[in-house]
Design an enzyme around this catalytic site. Sequence first.
Site, PDB file in Angstrom:
ATOM      1  N   VAL A 160       0.833  -1.210   0.000  1.00  0.00           N
ATOM      2  CA  VAL A 160       0.000   0.000   0.000  1.00  0.00           C
ATOM      3  C   VAL A 160       0.867   1.259   0.000  1.00  0.00           C
ATOM      4  O   VAL A 160       0.604   2.209  -0.735  1.00  0.00           O
ATOM      5  CB  VAL A 160      -0.986  -0.014   1.199  1.00  0.00           C
ATOM      6  CG1 VAL A 160      -1.788   1.273   1.260  1.00  0.00           C
ATOM      7  CG2 VAL A 160      -1.917  -1.212   1.108  1.00  0.00           C
ATOM      8  N   CYS A 161       1.931   1.261   0.776  1.00  0.00           N
ATOM      9  CA  CYS A 161       2.818   2.431   0.841  1.00  0.00           C
ATOM     10  C   CYS A 161       3.576   2.631  -0.464  1.00  0.00           C
ATOM     11  O   CYS A 161       3.808   3.767  -0.886  1.00  0.00           O
ATOM     12  CB  CYS A 161       3.795   2.287   2.008  1.00  0.00           C
ATOM     13  SG  CYS A 161       2.981   2.230   3.614  1.00  0.00           S
TER      14      CYS A 161
END
Length: 154
Positions: free
Chosen positions: A47-48
């Site tokens: 996600v990052c």
Amino acid sequence: MTKLKVGNIAPDFEAKNYLGQTVTLKEFKEKSQPIVLYFYPKDNSPVCTKESCEFRDKYQKFIEAGAEVIGVSSDGEDSHKSFVSKYSLPFTLLTDKNGKLAKLYSVNGILLPGRKTFIIDKHGIIAGIHDGLLSSTSHIDESLKIIEKLKSQI
């Protein structure tokens, strides 16, 4: 620490970037440059990585609107260097190993460090806040809209 809101003065900060250089909010205020300060949990997590790559892909639009993008996580300089290199990130990443910046900006998560984005105008006033641990990219276009609106107010 009080929860920050739009219209509040952004807390000044001082932190090292992935090159070991000190970065402060004051230097951007002195240049009358707005910033997008985004906190994310971890380098190289799915996600990052998606979030950081979305900022990378839209970075030129932020620059054209007069703003700088700065990422913050608790990862160390070596992790940030690798992350920047691997994904060709054109903006700086700050190291917040002790969580001082996250605490200063009231960024906290439950199981993971928090994900929160602050749009700070050229005077150091918070112009926008997006809070969402699982939302990796929806706030990037919104941040850009706020930055473009700030530019039109010059």
